[in-house]
Every structure is written in C-alpha cells, then in structure tokens.
Design a protein around this motif. Sequence first.
Motif, PDB file in Angstrom:
ATOM      1  N   ALA A 355     -14.075 -24.679  38.514  1.00 23.48           N
ATOM      2  CA  ALA A 355     -14.918 -25.295  39.896  1.00 23.48           C
ATOM      3  C   ALA A 355     -15.630 -24.920  39.946  1.00 23.48           C
ATOM      4  O   ALA A 355     -16.454 -25.363  41.303  1.00 23.48           O
ATOM      5  CB  ALA A 355     -13.357 -24.664  40.735  1.00 23.48           C
ATOM      6  N   ALA A 356     -16.204 -23.357  39.362  1.00 25.24           N
ATOM      7  CA  ALA A 356     -17.454 -22.956  40.083  1.00 25.24           C
ATOM      8  C   ALA A 356     -19.383 -23.249  39.194  1.00 25.24           C
ATOM      9  O   ALA A 356     -19.929 -23.128  39.565  1.00 25.24           O
ATOM     10  CB  ALA A 356     -17.719 -21.829  39.992  1.00 25.24           C
ATOM     11  N   ALA A 376     -16.348 -31.275  22.875  1.00 25.00           N
ATOM     12  CA  ALA A 376     -16.001 -31.319  23.406  1.00 25.00           C
ATOM     13  C   ALA A 376     -15.148 -31.628  24.328  1.00 25.00           C
ATOM     14  O   ALA A 376     -13.922 -30.949  25.010  1.00 25.00           O
ATOM     15  CB  ALA A 376     -14.581 -31.214  22.416  1.00 25.00           C
ATOM     16  N   GLY A 377     -15.831 -31.896  25.610  1.00 22.43           N
ATOM     17  CA  GLY A 377     -15.443 -32.000  27.109  1.00 22.43           C
ATOM     18  C   GLY A 377     -15.692 -33.031  27.558  1.00 22.43           C
ATOM     19  O   GLY A 377     -17.482 -33.649  27.607  1.00 22.43           O
ATOM     20  N   ASN A 378     -15.020 -33.417  28.750  1.00 27.99           N
ATOM     21  CA  ASN A 378     -15.614 -35.191  29.834  1.00 27.99           C
ATOM     22  C   ASN A 378     -15.620 -34.165  30.521  1.00 27.99           C
ATOM     23  O   ASN A 378     -15.154 -34.579  32.198  1.00 27.99           O
ATOM     24  CB  ASN A 378     -14.794 -35.722  29.521  1.00 27.99           C
ATOM     25  N   PRO A 379     -15.828 -32.612  31.520  1.00 26.46           N
ATOM     26  CA  PRO A 379     -15.967 -32.615  32.958  1.00 26.46           C
ATOM     27  C   PRO A 379     -15.710 -33.303  33.962  1.00 26.46           C
ATOM     28  O   PRO A 379     -16.022 -32.881  34.866  1.00 26.46           O
ATOM     29  CB  PRO A 379     -16.781 -31.199  33.102  1.00 26.46           C
ATOM     30  N   VAL A 380     -17.102 -34.543  34.150  1.00 25.94           N
ATOM     31  CA  VAL A 380     -17.769 -35.062  34.604  1.00 25.94           C
ATOM     32  C   VAL A 380     -16.607 -35.893  35.774  1.00 25.94           C
ATOM     33  O   VAL A 380     -16.288 -35.860  36.217  1.00 25.94           O
ATOM     34  CB  VAL A 380     -18.352 -36.301  34.002  1.00 25.94           C
ATOM     35  N   ASP A 385     -14.010 -32.646  41.986  1.00 25.38           N
ATOM     36  CA  ASP A 385     -16.066 -33.287  42.520  1.00 25.38           C
ATOM     37  C   ASP A 385     -16.573 -32.957  41.203  1.00 25.38           C
ATOM     38  O   ASP A 385     -17.890 -33.032  41.364  1.00 25.38           O
ATOM     39  CB  ASP A 385     -16.430 -32.647  43.300  1.00 25.38           C
ATOM     40  N   GLY A 386     -16.193 -33.945  39.982  1.00 23.76           N
ATOM     41  CA  GLY A 386     -16.937 -34.434  39.334  1.00 23.76           C
ATOM     42  C   GLY A 386     -18.268 -35.535  39.891  1.00 23.76           C
ATOM     43  O   GLY A 386     -19.042 -34.781  39.200  1.00 23.76           O
ATOM     44  N   SER A 387     -18.166 -35.989  40.462  1.00 20.92           N
ATOM     45  CA  SER A 387     -19.301 -36.828  41.112  1.00 20.92           C
ATOM     46  C   SER A 387     -20.455 -35.981  41.248  1.00 20.92           C
ATOM     47  O   SER A 387     -22.107 -35.679  41.094  1.00 20.92           O
ATOM     48  CB  SER A 387     -19.601 -37.549  42.243  1.00 20.92           C
ATOM     49  N   ASP A 656     -11.197 -30.739  45.256  1.00 20.58           N
ATOM     50  CA  ASP A 656     -12.014 -30.035  46.048  1.00 20.58           C
ATOM     51  C   ASP A 656     -12.567 -28.930  45.380  1.00 20.58           C
ATOM     52  O   ASP A 656     -11.270 -27.954  44.903  1.00 20.58           O
ATOM     53  CB  ASP A 656     -11.045 -30.209  47.364  1.00 20.58           C
ATOM     54  N   PRO A 657     -13.802 -27.864  44.607  1.00 24.59           N
ATOM     55  CA  PRO A 657     -13.429 -27.255  44.306  1.00 24.59           C
ATOM     56  C   PRO A 657     -13.716 -25.855  44.822  1.00 24.59           C
ATOM     57  O   PRO A 657     -13.467 -24.580  44.076  1.00 24.59           O
ATOM     58  CB  PRO A 657     -15.415 -27.373  43.522  1.00 24.59           C
ATOM     59  N   ALA A 658     -13.446 -26.367  46.379  1.00 29.47           N
ATOM     60  CA  ALA A 658     -12.581 -25.057  46.977  1.00 29.47           C
ATOM     61  C   ALA A 658     -11.404 -24.701  46.895  1.00 29.47           C
ATOM     62  O   ALA A 658     -10.618 -23.401  47.799  1.00 29.47           O
ATOM     63  CB  ALA A 658     -13.300 -24.705  48.322  1.00 29.47           C
TER      64      ALA A 658
END
Length: 680
Positions: A355-356, A376-380, A385-387, A656-658
């Motif tokens: 999240a950070a 091997a990741g798709n964090p978007v 809040d991938g955007s 929400d990253p928070a």
Amino acid sequence: MCGLEFQFDEAGRLARIRGDAQDPFSRGHLCPKGNAILDLEDDPDRLKRPLRRRGSAWEEIGWDEAFALAGERLGDLQSRHGADALGVYLGNPNVHHFGSAAYLPPLLRTLRTRNLFSASSVDQWPHQFVCWLMYGHQLLLPIPDVDRTDFFLVLGANPVASNGSLFTTGGIARRLEALRARGGRLVLLDPRRTETAKVADEHVFIRPGTDAWFLLGFLNELRRLGPPRLARYGDRLRGLDEALAAIAPFELEAIAARTGVPAEVIRRLAAQFWAAPRACIYGRIGVSTQKFGSLCQWLMQLINLVAGQLDAEGGVLPNEPVIPVTGPGTPAGHHDKWRSRVRGLPEFAGELPVAALAEEIVTPGPGQIRGLLTVAGNPVLSTPDGSALERALGSLEFMVSVDIYLNETTRHADLILPPASALTQHHYDLVFSAFAVRRLARWNRPILPLPPDQRGDWEILQRLGQALATAAGKPWQPLPPPESLIPALVAAGGSGLDAETLAAAEHGLDLGPLRPSLLGRLQTASGGIECAPPLLLADLQRLAQEPPPDGELRLIGRRHVRSNNSWMHNAPRLVKGAPRHHLLMHPADLAARGLASEEEVEVTCAGRRLVTTVQASDDMMPGVVSLPHGFGHARPGVRLQTATQIPGASYNDLSDPAALDVPSGNAALSGLAVQVRRAG
Ligand SMILES: Nc1nc2c(c(=O)[nH]1)N[C@H]1C(S)=C(S)[C@@H](COP(=O)(O)OP(=O)(O)OC[C@H]3O[C@@H](n4cnc5c(=O)[nH]c(N)nc54)[C@H](O)[C@@H]3O)O[C@H]1N2
Ligand SMILES: Nc1nc2c(c(=O)[nH]1)N[C@H]1C(S)=C(S)[C@@H](COP(=O)(O)OP(=O)(O)OC[C@H]3O[C@@H](n4cnc5c(=O)[nH]c(N)nc54)[C@H](O)[C@@H]3O)O[C@H]1N2
Ligand SMILES: [Mo]
C-alpha cells in the motif's frame, strides 16, 4: 498442487488435460484453471522473447543483450542513488513455482534493497504476522484438519471457488461431502451466500469488517461453557490469562449489534463448537484483507487453543513438509527493523506494505524509488489505488518485468523478460506442501522440451542476479539447476524420504495425515506459545474505538472458480459464458436507490470511482455489495486480445492505500464504505 494428466495427439501436440486419478492427493480433481492450461499454451499474446521498449513501440531483443541491459541500467541506478532506489514487487505466482520460489532469494540478497514489496501484504500477512508473534515463525501455520474434524467453522473464505487457501485441499468438494457424510457440520460466516454457503449446514450473514467482534463474543462464550482445555499444552502457555482478561469486557449484546449476528446464534455456535469432539475455526481473505485482520487471526488461534483443538487431530495442526519452511536456516520473520520512508510503516519479514509503493515512487528525496523490478505480479490491478500506482510507474527511470504478458503493469516496463511454459520446467511445490491438509511430496518433471530461444523463470532470475552482481563488482554464487536442487533440498530436509523414492513416484507420494508437531517446533524467545502479544492487545483498543455501523454500503470482493486474480482472463475457455465482473447488490438496496438490475452504475469511494454493471442478488447481505478483483484490462497498450474485450472495471481503482490492518500493515481491501448511483 493437483495432479494433471496431459494427453498429446499423434502430431505430438498437447490435446487434452484431465485430473490425474492416480495422484494420491487430488485423486482426479481438476478445476477449470487446470484445463485452461490448453489456452495458456496456445495463447497468441504470450511473450516468448525479451521485449525492449522504444518510445511507444516494442522490439524483440536477444537474451544476452536483455540481461546486459538490465544489469547496466539497474546497476547504474543503484550505484548513483543507493540500493533502495530500486524497488521490487513480487507477485502471487512466485509462490506456486519452484523456479521462482527457490531462485528469488539469492537475487534479492544481491539487490539488498529495503524497498521490497509483494502480494503478501494484500493477502495473508495477518496470518504470518500472528504466527510469528505467537509461535515464533511466520510459516508455522496450523492448518484445518478437514478430513477428520466434526465441526468446521469458516469465516471469510469461499473454498468451493478458491479450492482452499493456506489450506490446500486438492479438491475441496469431496472433502466437504465426506465431512457431512460422517455427521460433521460446516458453518460459514460471510456477507454473501457463496458457493460454499450452498453446501454448508448453516450460513450466517456478518457485517463486513466486524469479524473480530464476533470472535471476541465467541471466545467469551466458550469460556462460559467450561474451563479452557489446556492439558495438551503443558507448561508452554504464556499470557493466556492476560489475553482472556483483555477480551472479557466485550459484551455479547453490543457485539450482536455491531456484527448483525444475533446473540443467540453466537451462543449456539460456541456451544456446538465446544461440544464437538473435534472442531476447528478457520478464516481467510475476507477476514485477512480487512481493518482488523491480525486481531481476527489471533482470536481464531486462541479459540482453537482454548477449545483444546490447537495441534490436535481434527482441529488445526501445522504440516511437516519434506522440504522444511520452518526451523534452522529459514526466515522466521522480524518486525519494524526499518520503516517506509514516506509514511513510516514498519517492515515485516523484510518487506514493506505494498500500500506504500506508489508514494515511495512519487515522493522526491533521498531513498526515493527510481527503478522497479516486478516478477510475476500485476500490482496495477491487485493493489490499493492501482490507478495512482499506474501513474507512478510512468515516472520511473527504468523498469524491468519478468512476466509472460504485456499487461496493465508490464506495459510500463522498459524491458520484459518472459519465462517459458511451466510445462518445460521442473516443479516441486515448496510453499503449498507446507499448507496442505495431508503430508505429501511430488516432483514434476518437464513434459515439453524447452525451445532453444526460451528461458525458464529460474534461469532468468539467475542471469539477472549475475548481471547485477557483475554491475556492482560483487561475487555471484549460482545455485545448481532445478533438477539437481530439488533432490538436494529433499535430501537435506531430514524427513527420511530419499530423493530416489520421490523421483520414482511419478504421481506423487502421500505421507499421511497431519500430526501434532507445533509444541516441539515453537521458535519464540520464551519457547512457549505467546497468547498475549502486546501489539495485538493494543489493537483491541483500536477496535473498541471503531465507530458503530453507519448506513453506508460496504464493498467486499468475490472469487470465481473460472478466474484467477488478474491474469487468466485471456483464456477463452475460462471467460466464456455469462459475464462475472458485475457488482452484486441486494434488491432492497437497488430499490432504495431507484436502480434496476443490469444498469450501469458509478461506484465511488472517497474520491475514487469506477463504472460497472449492477446485478440484483438475493445472496447479498442487505447493505453490502460485492465486486470481483482483477478486471479492468481495457487500458491502452495492453496486449491481451481476449481479456481486453471484457468490460469489467478494477476493484482496486476504489480501494484505499490508507486503509490498513495496522499491526501487520496488510491492506484493508474489504469492507470499504462506497456509494452507488446510476452512471452518467
Ligand atoms: N480487491 C482485491 N484485491 C486483491 C485481492 C482481493 O481479493 N481483492 N486478492 C489479493 C491476493 S490474495 C493476491 S495473491 C494478489 C495477487 O496479486 P498479483 O500477484 O500482483 O496479481 P496476479 O493477478 O496474480 O498477477 C500475476 C502476474 O504474474 C504473471 N504470471 C503468470 N504466470 C507466470 C509465470 O509462470 N512466471 C512469471 N514470471 N509470471 C507469471 C501474470 O501475467 C501476471 O502479470 O491480489 C490481491 N489483490
Ligand atoms: N478460482 C480461483 N481460485 C483462487 C483464486 C482465484 O482468484 N480464483 N485466488 C487464489 C488466491 S491468491 C487466494 S489468496 C485464495 C483466497 O481464498 P478464499 O479466501 O477462500 O477466497 P475468496 O473467494 O476471496 O473468499 C473470501 C470470502 O470472504 C468474504 N468476505 C469479504 N469480506 C468479509 C468480511 O468482512 N467478513 C467475512 N466473514 N467474510 C468476508 C467474501 O464474500 C468471500 O466469500 O484463493 C486462491 N484460489
Ligand atoms: Mo492470494
């Protein structure tokens, strides 16, 4: 972990996949994802050779050139700005593949970055964190003994869709049928009447994010039924009285009001659990990716313990894998040895909360992330809040992705290194053998030859490590290839199983049921079970201060047996049929908003928004809406011809990253307050 049988036609082409009836663990079980390997093998979008970005275009380059480029650019970045200027994100498939699980650690040691992130912090961190606190090792994780239990209480998991998580089952339906056939009960708490609810004896709605309250009430009720059953644990308990005293003030009526679970239901379930000779409680994603994930995992450990079901047959017990993941030389875990630069979030087990990640890329200053390696990741699509993360990726100096696709995340890379088909690779399941409901071992040999111009994951990771070590002028110690490493790890594991026996057992070996072993394996400083970790006692205060339920809609996630996080939507066999990306809403909630089923709706969450289709569903708890994650493929430059036709939006454009489970730092993706209105 399920055994598969591959059939080839006369021309030698892969023609058919079935469950391997001779596999002693999965016994012929095959889920749609297994069959979809046919599509993965034929996928025209699957990358085979390294791709280098030239402006907005991509060109194929050779492997030697690719490794040299990665070494030069990432090495240069680290030498100019320090080791932490290179961030790393590791995705979920790494833990399912020997070539990544075994060969990533040396690469990470070479990179020496503290900016390490993974899918674990949008997933099972609360489990690992609590096991580290209570048992002294993050992977000393008790598994529900589904084959022998009499009462199986499940919170926030949908094993009929997921096939069991941190509870690897190799075909869950048969095990649940057997449980009920022997007179056992399956009870589920979930805000949606899921596929698993439909095969359960009882399903109870619970308000999202309130499970910790339920568990407090449940534990207090157990105590009313009799003294804790502690004989099994001898002198190994530390702080149990303190923990129970901290829990006692939470009152049942208040808990019922919070959770929406009537007091008499909590009381009755506790009584049934207590009365069952063998019982276990288990919770997964729904109680992990929420604001009180660590409290939930801690309370479930205490419930199993107080009922005498921890480390007991038919209760929960840790597995004893042939290649150990706990014990000497394995990473037990540590906490708060460093913090994230911008928000000051503590590391856990050498990783920072994902999240950070975006803020660490966009916030200038010493220690800023300027380059990124994703494996091997798709964090978007997978992280909060991938955007925002997507915009951050666009500002990096250099990004390298080890991935099979040009997708929502890797389209931001400067260099993509695509591994060859897993069918050309050796596999031994290092991770999930440790979380399975039986003790087992299987070594899968390649069934297809490796084309000369392709590379396996293990080799890509080794060559990257070598290139970076060379760039930094450091020595590089390569590991032997998988065909030598697997037998060496088995021999060193001390299980008594020899590598020849394993090699000869084509279908795998069943080594028996789970056995009590936890007490002998505790790795806490005290040598005991730590029942009252201060970080968790403190978090009870945060829970107590949580505002009572408001009238807001709460958003939860959903998995489907024909989908796998974000990356299997390019398989026509899986995505055919009725669309599955819809927002589900109870008819009364639709009516209250003047909405009709199948309308386009706008969903908002604190300024973030998405548009999708809503569908009426009587299976939803009123006041709760459900949206699957992993959609949102229609982004510019994504090269996934089937997936980009699916109109779904990404759940994580709302999250929400928070919002965190504060003790562990795990993202709280579930239970978000959202507003839903007609789109347009
Ligand atoms: N809202 C919401 N978000 C969630 C979740 C949720 O329930 N709700 N679940 C969370 C969970 S549990 C998880 S595990 C994460 C997953 O998060 P991620 O791991 O970031 O996402 P995946 O969709 O699994 O992406 C896997 C990537 O690996 C690539 N890949 C597939 N096979 C291979 C291979 O053999 N080698 C290599 N090198 N690459 C490969 C795919 O192309 C894809 O890019 O998502 C999390 N995010
Ligand atoms: N087919 C398929 N299988 C998969 C995956 C996949 O994407 N597709 N992903 C794999 C991965 S990476 C993982 S981590 C596992 C996850 O395995 P599971 O946890 O079994 O999977 P989910 O279906 O996400 O189940 C979570 C459940 O929690 C419920 N829930 C949400 N919020 C709450 C809450 O606040 N309280 C309670 N009590 N329940 C809540 C949801 O309604 C949902 O039914 O599945 C794995 N298996
Ligand atoms: Mo996961």
